[in-house]
Design an enzyme around this catalytic site. Structure first.
Site, PDB file in Angstrom:
ATOM      1  N   HIS A  89       0.824  -1.214   0.000  1.00 46.36           N
ATOM      2  CA  HIS A  89       0.000   0.000   0.000  1.00 46.36           C
ATOM      3  C   HIS A  89       0.858   1.263   0.000  1.00 46.36           C
ATOM      4  O   HIS A  89       0.445   2.309  -0.477  1.00 46.36           O
ATOM      5  CB  HIS A  89      -0.894   0.041   1.244  1.00 46.36           C
ATOM      6  CG  HIS A  89      -1.798  -1.135   1.382  1.00 46.36           C
ATOM      7  ND1 HIS A  89      -2.780  -1.420   0.468  1.00 46.36           N
ATOM      8  CD2 HIS A  89      -1.858  -2.118   2.315  1.00 46.36           C
ATOM      9  CE1 HIS A  89      -3.413  -2.525   0.838  1.00 46.36           C
ATOM     10  NE2 HIS A  89      -2.871  -2.968   1.955  1.00 46.36           N
ATOM     11  N   HIS A 114       5.388   6.673   6.886  1.00 51.46           N
ATOM     12  CA  HIS A 114       5.066   6.199   5.535  1.00 51.46           C
ATOM     13  C   HIS A 114       4.613   7.391   4.701  1.00 51.46           C
ATOM     14  O   HIS A 114       4.454   8.495   5.223  1.00 51.46           O
ATOM     15  CB  HIS A 114       3.978   5.122   5.587  1.00 51.46           C
ATOM     16  CG  HIS A 114       2.679   5.624   6.145  1.00 51.46           C
ATOM     17  ND1 HIS A 114       2.336   5.476   7.466  1.00 51.46           N
ATOM     18  CD2 HIS A 114       1.664   6.316   5.567  1.00 51.46           C
ATOM     19  CE1 HIS A 114       1.160   6.041   7.675  1.00 51.46           C
ATOM     20  NE2 HIS A 114       0.737   6.573   6.540  1.00 51.46           N
ATOM     21  N   HIS A 116       2.183   8.970   1.157  1.00 54.04           N
ATOM     22  CA  HIS A 116       1.060   8.852   0.219  1.00 54.04           C
ATOM     23  C   HIS A 116       1.390   9.732  -0.971  1.00 54.04           C
ATOM     24  O   HIS A 116       1.984  10.792  -0.814  1.00 54.04           O
ATOM     25  CB  HIS A 116      -0.238   9.326   0.877  1.00 54.04           C
ATOM     26  CG  HIS A 116      -0.618   8.527   2.088  1.00 54.04           C
ATOM     27  ND1 HIS A 116      -1.407   7.410   2.023  1.00 54.04           N
ATOM     28  CD2 HIS A 116      -0.288   8.688   3.399  1.00 54.04           C
ATOM     29  CE1 HIS A 116      -1.554   6.901   3.245  1.00 54.04           C
ATOM     30  NE2 HIS A 116      -0.888   7.660   4.099  1.00 54.04           N
ATOM     31  N   HIS A 141       3.489  10.787   6.743  1.00 50.07           N
ATOM     32  CA  HIS A 141       2.839  10.582   8.038  1.00 50.07           C
ATOM     33  C   HIS A 141       3.817   9.933   9.009  1.00 50.07           C
ATOM     34  O   HIS A 141       4.389   8.886   8.693  1.00 50.07           O
ATOM     35  CB  HIS A 141       1.607   9.683   7.889  1.00 50.07           C
ATOM     36  CG  HIS A 141       0.463  10.370   7.195  1.00 50.07           C
ATOM     37  ND1 HIS A 141      -0.584   9.675   6.622  1.00 50.07           N
ATOM     38  CD2 HIS A 141       0.215  11.684   6.993  1.00 50.07           C
ATOM     39  CE1 HIS A 141      -1.435  10.559   6.109  1.00 50.07           C
ATOM     40  NE2 HIS A 141      -0.970  11.773   6.306  1.00 50.07           N
ATOM     41  N   THR A 223      -6.041   6.780   7.916  1.00 44.93           N
ATOM     42  CA  THR A 223      -6.563   7.044   6.571  1.00 44.93           C
ATOM     43  C   THR A 223      -6.606   5.777   5.723  1.00 44.93           C
ATOM     44  O   THR A 223      -6.894   5.846   4.529  1.00 44.93           O
ATOM     45  CB  THR A 223      -5.724   8.126   5.852  1.00 44.93           C
ATOM     46  OG1 THR A 223      -4.396   7.618   5.667  1.00 44.93           O
ATOM     47  CG2 THR A 223      -5.685   9.416   6.650  1.00 44.93           C
ATOM     48  N   THR A 224      -6.295   4.631   6.339  1.00 38.22           N
ATOM     49  CA  THR A 224      -6.403   3.348   5.641  1.00 38.22           C
ATOM     50  C   THR A 224      -7.238   2.413   6.514  1.00 38.22           C
ATOM     51  O   THR A 224      -7.323   2.613   7.733  1.00 38.22           O
ATOM     52  CB  THR A 224      -5.014   2.707   5.446  1.00 38.22           C
ATOM     53  OG1 THR A 224      -4.355   2.588   6.712  1.00 38.22           O
ATOM     54  CG2 THR A 224      -4.150   3.536   4.505  1.00 38.22           C
TER      55      THR A 224
END
Ligand SMILES: *[C@@H]1O[C@H](CO)[C@@H](O)[C@H](O)[C@H]1NC(C)=O
Ligand SMILES: *[C@@H]1O[C@H](CO)[C@@H](O)[C@H](O)[C@H]1NC(C)=O
Length: 376
Positions: A89, A114, A116, A141, A223-224
């Site tokens: 992801h 991580h 995005h 994040h 957010t996941t």
């Protein structure tokens, strides 16, 4: 009912449920278990305090008691290397538990960071949070758990006040960001899901913006999936810049599929969630934001035309004033020069008749009869 049948039925039910959770875990950003379907498999994703959000700076509440965020031990990385992994992801890097963050209502201990990002086409898409409707190209994040109230991440992540995430909006510029290069340089080694690589440890604080005192704060979620509503969010106002080349690398090097997958590799792109409804949650700001309104093309042309008209108007007024001042001597004699008033009314009558002549013939006669006769 035969107990054997009952047992079989229960077994079937359990087996099916195991199947549905297994299917639910294989979430993606688009497709069958894409973000609009997340809440079917992960009920909390349909909650009322979801993240990310659009931060509308005209509605944020200034809270002067919000102190600057203080990273703790971000620069004390020791001798152990960091581990970078492709989890299918995103690219993720676990952080040592001695790193943390202060300046929040509790002490929080670092867990992982991580990113995005988008797909290399839209310039202002890729970030999860947006500010006044404007997205950035990517977002970092840094995830922490509340080490005052909870024993570990797995215990904290489902609980209110359990997590604190620092969000950094990333935009592309001309210069290479050497802090981010310490991650990006190794992306080629973890192209496929499930791969990991040891990388030299570095000062994690260099990934954050310089100004840690200006930020937005609100209660939201992961957010996941499973979207637990346990996150106290800090979104910094200052953006961090990476080069266009670095952004392109982030957007194109990784795959969300495994190297063993029988299909073509699936690029890991657009791994950001759409902004979620605020639902009357307060969004605090540690500073007084200056709303930077972005004008549309139409608004810009309206402004240009408006100012142009204003300038012309001003020029006419100035010209008239100057002319009046220059002819002050002739101003006194003006009334005598002025033509007699009756000739002016005659002119008006003539104009009126000409106007009437342009009208349709059917009501021409009537109109001319009805036309008011000017007074002499
Ligand atoms: C987290 O803490 C709880 C409570 O102390 C413990 O039962 C659990 O095993 C811990 N989990 C991990 C992953 O360490
Ligand atoms: C977040 O929620 C907690 C209660 O769980 C509340 O005390 C706190 O003020 C909230 N913070 C913000 C920024 O809304």
């Amino acid at each position: 009912m035969d107990p054997a049948w009952l047992a079989a039925a229960v077994f079937l039910l359990l087996w099916q449920c195991a199947g549905c959770t297994r299917a639910g875990k294989e979430w993606t950003y688009a497709g069958a278990v894409g973000q609009s379907e997340w809440s079917e498999f992960f009920p909390e994703c349909g909650g009322f305090s979801q993240s990310p959000i659009d931060v509308d700076t005209s509605r944020t509440l200034h809270d002067p008691s919000l102190a600057p965020v203080q990273p703790l031990g971000y620069g004390q990385y020791g001798h152990e290397p960091f581990t970078l992994s492709n989890n299918g992801h995103t690219v993720e890097m676990p952080l040592p538990s001695w790193m943390g963050v202060a300046g929040l209502p509790w002490q929080y201990s670092a867990v992982q960071l991580h990113l995005h990002w988008g797909n290399g086409i839209g310039v202002a898409t890729g970030s999860e949070h947006t500010i006044d409707g404007q997205g950035a190209s990517a977002e970092l994040h840094v995830v922490h758990y509340n080490s005052e109230l909870f024993a570990n991440m797995s215990q904290a992540k489902t609980q209110g006040n359990g997590l604190a995430v620092l969000g950094v909006l990333i935009e592309a510029g001309s210069e290479t960001n050497h802090a981010y290069a310490q991650i990006f340089n190794y992306l080629g080694r973890i192209r496929y899901a499930g791969q990991r690589v040891a990388i030299p440890a570095f000062d994690v604080q260099t990934l954050l913006p310089r100004d840690l005192s200006r930020y937005f704060r609100y209660n939201g979620s992961l957010t996941t999936p499973p979207c637990y509503q346990s996150v106290l969010w800090t979104v910094f106002a200052e953006k961090v810049k990476i080069s266009h080349y670095q952004l392109l690398k982030l957007e194109t090097v990784l795959y969300s599929s495994r190297s063993t997958a029988p299909t073509e590799p699936i690029p890991m792109q657009d791994n950001y969630r759409a902004t979620q409804p605020l639902n009357h949650r307060p969004v605090l700001s540690s500073f007084i934001p200056v709303s930077v309104k972005i004008y549309t093309d139409g608004e810009i042309s309206a402004i240009v035309i408006g100012s142009l008209c204003g300038c012309i108007g001003l020029a006419v007024i100035v010209w008239f004033v100057v002319k009046t001042i220059r002819s002050t001597s002739s101003w006194d004699v003006l009334p005598s020069v002025r033509p007699p008033p009756q000739s002016r009314t005659k002119d008006v009558a003539k104009n009126l008749k000409q106007d009437m002549a342009l009208k349709t013939t059917s009501d021409l006669g009537k109109k001319e009869e009805a036309a008011p006769q000017p007074e002499p």
